[in-house]
Scaffold this motif. Structure first.
Motif, short mmCIF file in Angstrom:
data_model
loop_
_atom_site.label_atom_id
_atom_site.label_comp_id
_atom_site.label_asym_id
_atom_site.label_seq_id
_atom_site.Cartn_x
_atom_site.Cartn_y
_atom_site.Cartn_z
N ARG A 782 0.83 -1.07 0.02
CA ARG A 782 0.02 0.10 0.06
C ARG A 782 0.86 1.37 0.04
O ARG A 782 0.26 2.43 -0.23
CB ARG A 782 -0.98 -0.04 1.04
CG ARG A 782 -1.98 -0.99 1.21
CD ARG A 782 -2.71 -1.23 2.53
NE ARG A 782 -3.78 -2.29 2.39
CZ ARG A 782 -4.10 -2.95 3.56
NH1 ARG A 782 -3.93 -2.24 4.87
NH2 ARG A 782 -5.02 -4.09 3.62
N TYR A 783 2.18 1.00 0.42
CA TYR A 783 3.22 2.40 0.42
C TYR A 783 4.36 1.85 -0.45
O TYR A 783 5.37 1.68 0.12
CB TYR A 783 3.42 2.54 1.91
CG TYR A 783 2.34 3.06 2.56
CD1 TYR A 783 2.06 4.48 3.00
CD2 TYR A 783 1.69 1.96 3.40
CE1 TYR A 783 1.20 4.69 3.60
CE2 TYR A 783 0.53 2.44 4.38
CZ TYR A 783 0.18 3.80 4.38
OH TYR A 783 -0.75 4.30 5.36
N PRO A 784 4.06 1.74 -1.79
CA PRO A 784 5.20 1.28 -2.61
C PRO A 784 6.40 2.09 -3.01
O PRO A 784 7.27 1.94 -3.07
CB PRO A 784 4.48 0.81 -3.87
CG PRO A 784 3.35 1.70 -4.06
CD PRO A 784 2.82 1.81 -2.55
N GLU A 785 6.01 3.58 -2.96
CA GLU A 785 6.94 4.54 -3.20
C GLU A 785 7.35 5.50 -2.34
O GLU A 785 8.20 5.69 -2.28
CB GLU A 785 6.33 5.31 -4.76
CG GLU A 785 6.16 4.31 -5.76
CD GLU A 785 5.61 5.03 -7.18
OE1 GLU A 785 5.37 6.26 -6.80
OE2 GLU A 785 5.33 4.69 -8.06
N GLN A 786 6.21 6.09 -1.78
CA GLN A 786 6.27 7.00 -0.60
C GLN A 786 5.94 5.99 0.70
O GLN A 786 4.99 5.66 1.20
CB GLN A 786 5.44 7.96 -0.79
CG GLN A 786 5.45 8.93 -1.83
CD GLN A 786 7.09 9.78 -1.64
OE1 GLN A 786 7.32 10.03 -0.53
NE2 GLN A 786 7.60 9.88 -2.87
N PRO A 787 7.23 5.97 1.59
CA PRO A 787 6.80 4.84 2.67
C PRO A 787 6.23 5.53 3.85
O PRO A 787 6.05 6.65 3.96
CB PRO A 787 8.47 4.51 3.10
CG PRO A 787 9.12 5.85 2.64
CD PRO A 787 8.42 6.21 1.27
N MET A 788 5.74 4.68 4.40
CA MET A 788 5.27 5.37 5.91
C MET A 788 6.29 5.42 6.79
O MET A 788 7.28 4.58 7.02
CB MET A 788 4.20 4.20 6.64
CG MET A 788 3.83 4.49 7.78
SD MET A 788 2.90 3.24 8.73
CE MET A 788 1.15 3.60 7.78
N ILE A 789 6.54 6.58 7.30
CA ILE A 789 7.71 6.94 8.14
C ILE A 789 7.32 7.22 9.61
O ILE A 789 6.43 7.78 9.83
CB ILE A 789 8.46 8.05 7.75
CG1 ILE A 789 9.13 8.00 6.01
CG2 ILE A 789 9.74 8.63 8.55
CD1 ILE A 789 9.66 9.13 5.44
N ILE A 790 8.17 6.68 10.46
CA ILE A 790 7.99 6.88 11.78
C ILE A 790 9.49 7.36 12.29
O ILE A 790 10.41 6.84 12.26
CB ILE A 790 7.48 5.61 12.59
CG1 ILE A 790 6.27 4.97 11.95
CG2 ILE A 790 7.73 5.87 14.21
CD1 ILE A 790 6.08 3.52 12.65
N LYS A 791 9.29 8.48 13.01
CA LYS A 791 10.48 9.04 13.18
C LYS A 791 10.43 9.75 14.69
O LYS A 791 9.51 10.32 15.20
CB LYS A 791 11.04 10.41 12.33
CG LYS A 791 12.35 11.16 12.55
CD LYS A 791 12.44 12.10 11.54
CE LYS A 791 13.55 13.07 12.03
NZ LYS A 791 13.51 14.23 10.72
N GLY A 792 11.58 9.77 15.60
CA GLY A 792 11.46 10.39 17.01
C GLY A 792 12.66 9.66 17.81
O GLY A 792 13.56 9.04 17.31
#
Length: 814
Positions: A782-792
């Motif tokens: 579902r997120y093939p090009e723009q990834p799901m990003i988690i940052k902190g």
């Protein structure tokens, strides 16, 4: 006219007798009063013990007698009576009779039911005389009437049946002519038609009061005891239990049958048909509302009115293929028990007719087995049925309520609640009236079961969590302080009552089943008992508290090795320790299976990214049907801190030392700098994505010098950092020359994983990652090009503790 009954505790001391006299004085100002009293608390048991000792030729019966004598004379002396009172002479004479009776039992080596009734009658006869004479001595219009002259029974000694026609006439005749304002009656005792001393069975003082109340058709019967009414459950085991203000006769009888000691079941019968209310009151708190038992309709917010239990139960199972479809087995079984005078408390039979289960008192178990096996000797010899199976150390718990039949799902809630807390049910019984649901469980689980069910059916949906924390160093200390700070908020807003019931460091451990006082937990821990990992587990297990959670705030392999034991006991596990989830794949899967099998949560969000919701987000993606294609991440806050602070103006040794001092690395920094810690994290993410993989499958390209990799100790390792400074400076110089930043990167792609130090160009999302931050990029279908990003922030005691705290809260909200 009022009828009041006072139990053994109520007359168990001079102080309590004075309380009784004060209560009677207040009642007598308005109306005449009949007061039925039990023996002084514990005396009936002491009389039976002395009789048994005498029967067995045990000379200790004289010592038991002396204890009985001392108790009564101590009470008499503390009542400060006038010297002219006949009490001392009466008590002395009755006790001499008692001693002669015990001597006789000793000589003839026999204690018949008839003699036993005579023996135990001394308790009530003495207490009633002492109270009556004390009141007369103080100027009250009071007198004692011996109940043996009023209540007439058959000759079934130890539990005689009342002849109501004679008894009612006796009671009416006496009280129609009685002049005194207060009449004291001994409870429990009676006489047969033939004039022999009999008793009404244990709890018979309540019965005496009910017989008198019914005979005189009084407005209300009051039973005064040491608790403020009938409680929702046993207040000695469940601190949240509270008195039931109003309850029906039927509900009261059910609760009494199943162990509510406030009321003796036969008590209700004489007053039931006359609809005479029974009011349970507390002698020690006379102003308390208590419980009113009646037939009056009343509205209750809960269909369950109470939870009760009977301990010391044995479960008998008669089973065999020869029983199926053959009539008469039940008849013969129950006739056998009846002939042996064994009371059956619970019965259950499967529709297959292959077995019948009976719950009886444990003391009758061996007698029952012998008798039943003899009855079915022929069928057992022919292998049609098995010898009777006896299980001990059991208890019956029961939900009781008149309205339960009108509410769906009560039994479902009961059994699912017990199941979630690893409470195994051995047998179930529910009558067609649906006024109670009974279950047989292990005796050791009673307290947990009662607390769990009470929380489910009577409390305002507040869930109690009992937390046991191992490892209260930097992160653990922060976790304890966060819990201390947020307890009130959790209770008020999330309905979670969070208690720390156990704490341990490497030296000491402490426990409190009611929850530790967190105001001085460090001092308590310092003076605690010697710590051991197995000892901590055993204490956690033996406390057997509902919704127990073990929290591992260590990096210890041995602690991680105990997770399976905790899960098998339905104790949830919350861990920041990565060793278990990065151990051999079979062990990882085992822990997952045990978590499901025993309904014990196993949460380890802080294994990756400290307090960041990385594993939770990954789990939600997988659960929703998405599939992970690749993961790119900087997963070490420690290494990110190190390389964000290292340059050509600093020394690598100094930066690593700073990271360790601020709590960003493990106590052994080699775990972080060797890449092992990051490898474990990407391994856990790969496994949570559904891939079978072990640590050795991950390609780990080290950046440490050879000397650093081969160092034998932490001290040696730090020495290599100083010696090999040029090596680390060369790494920085190479990246700087290309306009890149050094980042330690973990990758998972096409079923393969790797960790390595990489030179990150300025256009990459990792380039500007500051301080101790982590970043994870999930590429999915579902997120093939723009990834799901988690940052902190991905390291530090505060955020790691908050991540553990979040897992605990997640369990509470489950």
């Amino acid at each position: 006219m009022k009828v009041l009954k006072f139990g053994g505790t109520s007359v168990g001391s001079a102080k309590n007798i004075n309380n009784v006299i004060s209560i009677l004085e207040n009642y007598a100002k308005k109306d005449s009063v009949i007061c039925v009293v039990s023996a002084v608390g514990g005396i009936t048991d002491k009389l039976l013990l002395a009789g048994k000792q005498a029967q067995l030729k045990d000379t200790n019966y004289t010592e038991s007698f002396n204890i009985i004598k001392d108790i009564h004379f101590n009470i008499v002396n503390e009542l400060n009576l006038d010297k002219s009172s006949p009490i001392i002479a009466f008590v002395d004479a009755r006790l001499n009779e008692l001693k002669s009776l015990l001597d006789g039992i000793y000589l003839i080596n026999e204690l018949s039911p008839k003699t036993s009734d005579k023996l135990v009658s001394y308790g009530e006869l003495l207490s009633s005389y002492i109270i009556a004479e004390t009141m007369k001595n103080r100027g009250f219009s009071a007198d004692r009437k011996n109940s043996q002259e009023l209540i007439i029974t058959n000759s079934n000694f130890t539990k005689a049946e009342v002849n109501y026609s004679i008894t009612n006439k006796n009671i009416e005749t006496y009280f129609n002519t009685a002049k005194q304002s207060i009449t004291i009656l001994p409870g429990f005792v009676s006489k047969s038609v033939a004039g022999e001393e009999t008793t009404l069975g244990r709890g018979g003082s309540d019965f005496t009061a009910a017989i008198v109340a019914a005979a005189l058709n009084v407005e209300q019967l009051e039973i005064w005891t040491d608790v403020s009414g009938m409680f929702t459950t046993n207040p000695k085991l469940v601190k949240q239990a509270y008195p039931i203000e109003k309850i029906s006769y039927q509900e009261a009888m059910e609760l009494s049958h199943f162990g509510a000691k406030v009321l003796y079941p036969p008590t209700v019968q004489p007053v039931l048909n006359l609809n005479i209310p029974i009011h349970i009151k507390n002698t020690l708190e006379p102003e308390a509302v208590g419980t009113i038992i009646s037939n009056d309709a009343f509205v209750s917010s809960s269909p369950v009115r109470g939870i009760s239990n009977i301990s010391n139960i044995a479960l008998l199972t008669l089973q065999g293929s020869g029983m199926v479809g053959i009539p008469g087995f039940s008849k013969r079984l129950f006739e056998t028990l009846s002939q042996e005078k064994i009371n059956v408390i619970l019965i259950t039979q499967a529709s297959s007719e292959h077995s019948i289960c009976l719950g009886i008192n444990e003391t009758d178990a061996e007698l029952a087995k012998t008798a039943i096996d003899a009855t079915f000797e022929n069928e057992i010899a022919l292998n049609k049925i098995d010898p009777i199976i006896v299980e001990k150390d059991l208890s019956i718990i029961a939900l009781v309520g008149d309205s339960m039949k009108n509410h769906q799902g009560i039994s479902g809630k009961m059994f699912s609640t017990l199941g979630k807390n690893n409470i195994n049910i051995r047998a179930i019984a529910q009558g067609a009236s649906e006024k109670n649901i009974s279950a047989v469980i292990a005796e050791k689980d009673v307290k947990k079961a009662l607390n769990t069910l009470h929380e489910q059916f009577f409390e305002s949906k507040t869930k109690q969590l009992n937390v046991f924390i191992t490892g209260v160093g930097n992160v653990g200390e922060k976790l304890v302080e966060q819990i201390k700070q947020q307890r009130k908020y959790l209770k008020e807003n999330l309905k979670i009552n969070l208690r720390i019931a156990g704490l341990s460091n490497s030296r000491k451990m402490i426990f409190n089943e009611d929850g530790l006082d967190l105001s001085d937990w460090k001092d308590q821990l310092a003076s605690g008992e010697t710590a051991s990992l197995e000892g901590f587990f055993e204490r956690t297990k033996s406390l057997n508290l509902r919704n127990s959670i073990f929290v591992d705030v260590t990096a210890n392999k041995d602690v991680a090795g105990l997770y399976a034991q905790y899960l098998r006991e339905s104790i949830g596990v919350v861990a920041c320790n990565k060793i278990a989830c990065s151990s051999d794949f079979e062990n990882y899967k085992l822990l997952k299976r045990l978590s499901l099998k025993y309904n014990a949560p196993f949460l380890f969000e802080t294994n990756v990214g400290a307090g960041l919701p990385i594993i939770d987000t990954l789990g939600n993606l997988i659960a929703s049907g998405d599939k992970i294609t690749s993961i790119h991440a900087v997963l070490s806050g420690s290494l990110n801190f190190v390389f964000n602070n290292f340059d050509d103006t600093t020394k690598f040794y100094d930066v690593v030392k700073q990271a360790a001092a601020e709590g960003y690395t493990e106590p052994d920094p080699r775990i972080d700098l060797s890449g092992v810690d990051v490898a474990r994290k990407i391994l856990i993410l790969a496994r949570e994505s559904g891939v079978e993989m072990n640590l050795e499958d991950i390609e780990n390209t080290p950046f440490l010098s050879d000397a650093g990799l081969k160092s034998d100790s932490v001290a040696d390792f730090y020495d290599t950092l100083i010696a090999d400074e040029a090596h680390y400076q060369s790494l920085y110089a190479s990246a700087k020359a290309k306009g890149c930043q050094l980042k330690y990167v973990a990758q998972f792609n096409n079923g393969k994983a790797s960790v390595s130090l990489q030179e990150i160009p300025s256009d990459h999302p990792f380039f500007n990652l500051k301080g101790k931050d982590n970043i994870v990029m999930f590429y999915t279908q579902r997120y093939p090009e723009q990834p799901m990003i988690i940052k902190g922030a991905g390291a530090g005691a505060e955020v790691t503790a908050s991540g553990l705290f979040a897992d605990i809260i997640r369990i509470g909200n489950d």
